[in-house]
Write a protein that holds these residues in place. Structure first.
Motif, mmCIF file in Angstrom:
data_model
loop_
_atom_site.group_PDB
_atom_site.id
_atom_site.type_symbol
_atom_site.label_atom_id
_atom_site.label_comp_id
_atom_site.label_asym_id
_atom_site.label_seq_id
_atom_site.Cartn_x
_atom_site.Cartn_y
_atom_site.Cartn_z
ATOM 1 N N GLY A 85 47.400 45.493 29.313
ATOM 2 C CA GLY A 85 48.678 44.814 29.481
ATOM 3 C C GLY A 85 49.172 44.129 28.223
ATOM 4 N N VAL A 86 49.472 42.831 28.325
ATOM 5 C CA VAL A 86 50.066 42.093 27.203
ATOM 6 C C VAL A 86 49.030 41.609 26.193
ATOM 7 C CG1 VAL A 86 52.005 41.349 28.634
ATOM 8 C CG2 VAL A 86 49.963 39.894 28.457
ATOM 9 N N VAL A 87 47.759 41.880 26.428
ATOM 10 C CA VAL A 87 46.715 41.439 25.499
ATOM 11 C C VAL A 87 46.790 42.294 24.230
ATOM 12 C CG1 VAL A 87 44.250 41.055 25.179
ATOM 13 C CG2 VAL A 87 45.267 40.785 27.457
ATOM 14 N N PRO A 88 46.879 41.693 23.049
ATOM 15 C CA PRO A 88 46.971 42.478 21.812
ATOM 16 C C PRO A 88 45.700 43.272 21.543
ATOM 17 C CG PRO A 88 47.641 40.184 21.448
ATOM 18 C CD PRO A 88 47.003 40.247 22.799
ATOM 19 N N ASP A 95 39.932 47.793 40.631
ATOM 20 C CA ASP A 95 40.812 47.789 39.465
ATOM 21 C C ASP A 95 41.430 46.433 39.162
ATOM 22 O OD1 ASP A 95 40.113 50.389 39.165
ATOM 23 O OD2 ASP A 95 42.149 51.187 39.125
ATOM 24 N N LEU A 96 40.990 45.378 39.873
ATOM 25 C CA LEU A 96 41.303 44.024 39.412
ATOM 26 C C LEU A 96 40.466 43.688 38.185
ATOM 27 C CD1 LEU A 96 41.538 41.938 42.721
ATOM 28 C CD2 LEU A 96 43.347 43.164 41.492
ATOM 29 N N ASP A 146 49.318 47.372 36.953
ATOM 30 C CA ASP A 146 49.317 46.552 38.172
ATOM 31 C C ASP A 146 50.740 46.384 38.703
ATOM 32 O OD1 ASP A 146 46.637 46.329 37.737
ATOM 33 O OD2 ASP A 146 46.593 44.139 37.625
ATOM 34 N N ASP A 147 50.906 46.649 39.985
ATOM 35 C CA ASP A 147 52.217 46.468 40.603
ATOM 36 C C ASP A 147 52.547 44.994 40.800
ATOM 37 O OD1 ASP A 147 52.715 49.198 40.769
ATOM 38 O OD2 ASP A 147 51.814 49.383 42.765
ATOM 39 N N MET A 169 50.609 38.994 39.021
ATOM 40 C CA MET A 169 50.271 37.611 39.355
ATOM 41 C C MET A 169 49.320 37.554 40.556
ATOM 42 S SD MET A 169 51.369 35.669 37.082
ATOM 43 C CE MET A 169 50.793 34.187 37.919
ATOM 44 N N THR A 170 49.439 38.516 41.460
ATOM 45 C CA THR A 170 48.478 38.592 42.557
ATOM 46 C C THR A 170 47.102 38.973 42.023
ATOM 47 O OG1 THR A 170 50.227 39.255 44.092
ATOM 48 C CG2 THR A 170 47.963 39.692 44.770
ATOM 49 N N SER A 171 47.060 39.907 41.068
ATOM 50 C CA SER A 171 45.786 40.267 40.444
ATOM 51 C C SER A 171 45.133 39.031 39.830
ATOM 52 C CB SER A 171 45.998 41.338 39.361
ATOM 53 O OG SER A 171 46.502 42.530 39.910
#
Length: 282
Positions: free
Chosen positions: A28-31, A212-213, A229-230, A233-235
């Motif tokens: 995701g947003v992690v570099p 997959d969490l 992830d759909d 924030m729930t994850s």
């Protein structure tokens, strides 16, 4: 094949194939300079992700966690796009244990994305058939409903070929369900709306399959969630709930996708205190 004994259960990791997915999407947003310290990427920025089902036995039932990517289920373009360099050899894995697919009593599916459920079906004489004809297949009701009626986003991973043949074997649940003694499926959402995790309790000890969490050990940080992830924030909220619990109890965290570890135990500080490493073949 790696094994782990947990109470009355014997776990064995089978060979379900391998994909190589984009590292940016998987973190995701992690570099990349951060996540690449924890998980290796190839020259195409792809990371190796196993799709190895876990056989769980207690002397009474043969339970399979996830189903692998099957064999012959993907065309050449799909194999290239998903970085598939090895397809499933579950038949051979089971044969080495004196079993066949007909001996599987149940398959527990944390969710039904293609890389988890392709192996539920085989192809014989050009027709789709159930790979595990005697098994009950468990997944959450939310997941099963969306698989059959995907939205504009999820239709890329929920394919009718993956559910039409096995639909009469599927049992769904809402909330949670105990499928075997001390073996529970819990609906969490997050990665998909119907995503579930597995909790196995034996003699006051705990084992958790975050699915997959937390697909790999490198996703242990609660904020490191997938672009796939759909409901990210729930994850995160579910990881905030179950990761501290697992660390407090020094639970075993088991993996389907991780290319390095099959299972890990952490202490409350997040340090690895025990592990089962994947035995790499040359």
């Amino acid at each position: 094949m790696e094994r782990l004994t947990f109470g009355s259960y014997q776990l064995t990791w089978l060979n379900g194939g391998v994909t190589h997915m984009d590292g940016g999407a998987m973190f995701g947003v992690v570099p990349r300079p951060l996540w690449s310290r924890k998980y290796e990427a190839n020259e195409n920025n792809q990371i190796e992700l196993r799709t190895d089902p876990i056989l769980v036995q207690n002397g009474d039932k043969n339970i399979l966690i996830e189903a692998g990517i099957g064999n012959g289920r993907l065309n050449e373009k799909q194999r290239r796009n998903f970085g598939v360099t090895e397809e499933s050899s579950i038949d051979q894995s089971l044969e080495a244990l004196g079993l066949t697919k007909e001996d599987i009593d149940m398959v527990v599916m944390t969710h039904m994305h293609f890389d988890h459920c392709l192996g539920l079906t085989d192809i014989k004489d050009g027709q789709f058939i159930s790979a595990f004809p005697n098994a009950t297949i468990y997944t959450s009701k939310v997941e099963w409903d969306e698989m059959r009626n995907p939205n504009i986003r999820s239709r890329n991973t929920y394919w009718k070929e993956n559910w039409e043949t096995i639909q009469n074997q599927v049992v769904t649940f809402e909330g949670e369900i105990e499928v075997a003694p001390g073996f529970k499926m819990v609906h969490t959402g997050g990665h998909s709306d119907g995503h579930s995790i597995l909790l196995i309790e034996q003699n006051d000890e705990l084992m958790i399959h975050m699915a997959d969490l937390m697909p790999t050990h490198a996703h242990e940080n609660v904020l490191w969630v997938l672009a796939y992830d759909d409901y990210p924030m729930t994850s995160i909220s579910q990881k905030q709930k179950y990761l501290p619990l697992g660390k407090e109890k020094q639970a075993w965290f088991i993996f389907y996708h991780d290319a390095e570890y099959r299972a890990i135990r952490y202490n409350e500080s997040g340090e690895i205190v025990d592990c089962v490493k994947r035995e790499r073949t040359k």
